[in-house]
Design an enzyme around this catalytic site. Sequence first.
Site, PDB file in Angstrom:
ATOM      1  N   LYS A 160      36.427  80.227  26.221  1.00 14.67           N
ATOM      2  CA  LYS A 160      35.234  79.387  26.249  1.00 14.67           C
ATOM      3  C   LYS A 160      34.866  78.943  24.844  1.00 14.67           C
ATOM      4  CE  LYS A 160      32.922  81.243  30.361  1.00 14.67           C
ATOM      5  NZ  LYS A 160      31.635  81.774  30.889  1.00 14.67           N
ATOM      6  N   LYS A 177      36.666  88.547  30.004  1.00 17.09           N
ATOM      7  CA  LYS A 177      37.382  88.964  31.200  1.00 17.09           C
ATOM      8  C   LYS A 177      36.936  88.059  32.353  1.00 17.09           C
ATOM      9  CE  LYS A 177      39.665  91.909  33.932  1.00 17.09           C
ATOM     10  NZ  LYS A 177      41.127  91.978  33.889  1.00 17.09           N
ATOM     11  N   ILE A 205      35.690  87.342  35.822  1.00 20.88           N
ATOM     12  CA  ILE A 205      35.047  87.961  36.981  1.00 20.88           C
ATOM     13  C   ILE A 205      35.192  86.932  38.102  1.00 20.88           C
ATOM     14  CG2 ILE A 205      32.953  89.022  37.899  1.00 20.88           C
ATOM     15  CD1 ILE A 205      34.065  90.414  35.398  1.00 20.88           C
ATOM     16  N   HIS A 246      27.937  82.464  41.203  1.00 18.36           N
ATOM     17  CA  HIS A 246      27.295  81.949  39.997  1.00 18.36           C
ATOM     18  C   HIS A 246      25.792  81.895  40.297  1.00 18.36           C
ATOM     19  CE1 HIS A 246      27.327  78.930  36.467  1.00 18.36           C
ATOM     20  NE2 HIS A 246      26.070  79.246  36.746  1.00 18.36           N
ATOM     21  N   GLU A 278      22.013  82.397  33.073  1.00 20.24           N
ATOM     22  CA  GLU A 278      23.089  82.306  34.055  1.00 20.24           C
ATOM     23  C   GLU A 278      23.874  83.619  34.107  1.00 20.24           C
ATOM     24  OE1 GLU A 278      25.417  78.795  33.906  1.00 20.24           O
ATOM     25  OE2 GLU A 278      23.656  77.500  34.027  1.00 20.24           O
ATOM     26  N   ARG A 335      16.990  74.496  28.268  1.00 23.98           N
ATOM     27  CA  ARG A 335      16.479  73.190  28.677  1.00 23.98           C
ATOM     28  C   ARG A 335      16.159  73.237  30.165  1.00 23.98           C
ATOM     29  NH1 ARG A 335      20.815  71.810  31.672  1.00 23.98           N
ATOM     30  NH2 ARG A 335      22.887  72.395  30.909  1.00 23.98           N
ATOM     31  N   VAL A 387      19.504  70.443  35.895  1.00 24.94           N
ATOM     32  CA  VAL A 387      19.633  69.401  36.920  1.00 24.94           C
ATOM     33  C   VAL A 387      19.044  69.889  38.237  1.00 24.94           C
ATOM     34  CG1 VAL A 387      21.279  68.013  38.260  1.00 24.94           C
ATOM     35  CG2 VAL A 387      21.709  68.444  35.833  1.00 24.94           C
ATOM     36  N   ARG A 419      24.125  66.806  44.800  1.00 22.49           N
ATOM     37  CA  ARG A 419      24.228  65.777  43.770  1.00 22.49           C
ATOM     38  C   ARG A 419      25.040  64.602  44.315  1.00 22.49           C
ATOM     39  NH1 ARG A 419      25.151  68.891  37.994  1.00 22.49           N
ATOM     40  NH2 ARG A 419      23.921  70.758  38.461  1.00 22.49           N
TER      41      ARG A 419
END
Length: 456
Positions: A158, A201, A203, A208, A275, A293, A296, A339
């Site tokens: 990431k 790692k 997961i 989520h 998150e 922030r 969405v 969306r």
Amino acid sequence: MFKKLLIANRGEIAVRIIRAARELGISTVAIYSEADKESLHTILADEAICVGPAKSTDSYLNMSAVLSAAIVTGSEAIHPGFGFLSENSKFATMCEEMHLKFIGPSGAVMDKMGDKINARAEMIKANVPVIPGSDGEVMTADEALEVAEKIGYPVMLKASAGGGGKGIRKVERREDLVSAFESASQEALAAFGNGAMYIEKVIYPARHIEVQILGDSYGNIIHLGERDCSLQRNNQKVLEESPSVAIGTTLRQKIGDAAVRAAKAVNYENAGTIEFLLDEASGQFYFMEMNTRVQVEHPVTEFVTGVDIVKEQIRIAAGQALPVTQDDIHLTGHAIECRINAENPAFNFAPSPGKISNLYLPSGGVGLRVDSAVYPGYTIPPYYDSMIAKIIVHGENRFDALMKMQRALYELDIDGVVTNADFQMDLISDQHVIAGDYDTSFLMETFLPQYQKDAE
């Protein structure tokens, strides 16, 4: 309270902020690029000012132009919405230096939580569970190989800075790590100006789960429950709901408490989202990142809590205390958001800009909301995100919300451009989704292959 507010964004979020400001008695200033001259947010705002050419780097991301527009129009505050400059700590600091109130956390807090490596260190200090991974930035492929061997494959690479699915690679085998690291690092460098990576790692599969938090300038921080954002394509959310069917009362309290601890650890002010990844098999959840922030998908939380998150953002920035405590927050019913994007699912979801010749947005009944900035005759420019509307429903229970969403999608009619509306209808009608039996692997590994097969 502010007298005048500049919205440093476009599209439906700009319209959403304008409406909230107007209900608070605040005059609004819209900024726009040359490509957005006829956009709805420029029509609805009290004033509109062009900040540059179509390219976002020359307009919506042009900090000098945006700040100049605020000064010239006599604005007292700037709301960045999401995307663009919303998580740019330099911009937030520049606002402070020019005596403009940035509606969001300070630049210093953004640096702590926006950089995933710094955020990880802060969470460990705050006793918030984190995913096993690298202790800091990983700058070379050789370092990446060492870390991956230590924590075990599969791993996720990431980008340290940024988000939105950029600079992310899943690596199953040692043989693939070097090439994945180099491509992800280059992508991150191009997108965020920072090629540093870190490793976690994997997961997977998992849920989520994100928790909405609000904090004022008096140290009061609360959470507004969780959203399940597990239905994703290429790390981009497609459908969100609140509350999550995977979370019961005890786990909800634990994950909510962890989110509040995370926010308190950095003295967080304004709206934000923590998150997490939830391993359903073990019931263990792990901090993933913080979005500093508005999200969405904030409307699903607004529906189940009755809290207007955008208005609270403005009130907090104006120095007001939160009007509610944690004990006042109760999740009522169930909410779902789809969306609607101008994209073609038959061609790998390629963007579909163009002129909308006919438009009917669903309406009627209790618990239905459509956030959009398009109208009949509007031309969708090719320069920005493809999302053109969000359909949000609220029902007494999850089944009621699912049926309401199916009804809304059935009524939606957009001519002139290709959208993902039929794709969303198929997704919301899938038996796995109806049963709540899905995780982060479902859309890409189960639903999409069958959807593409059926389309052939």
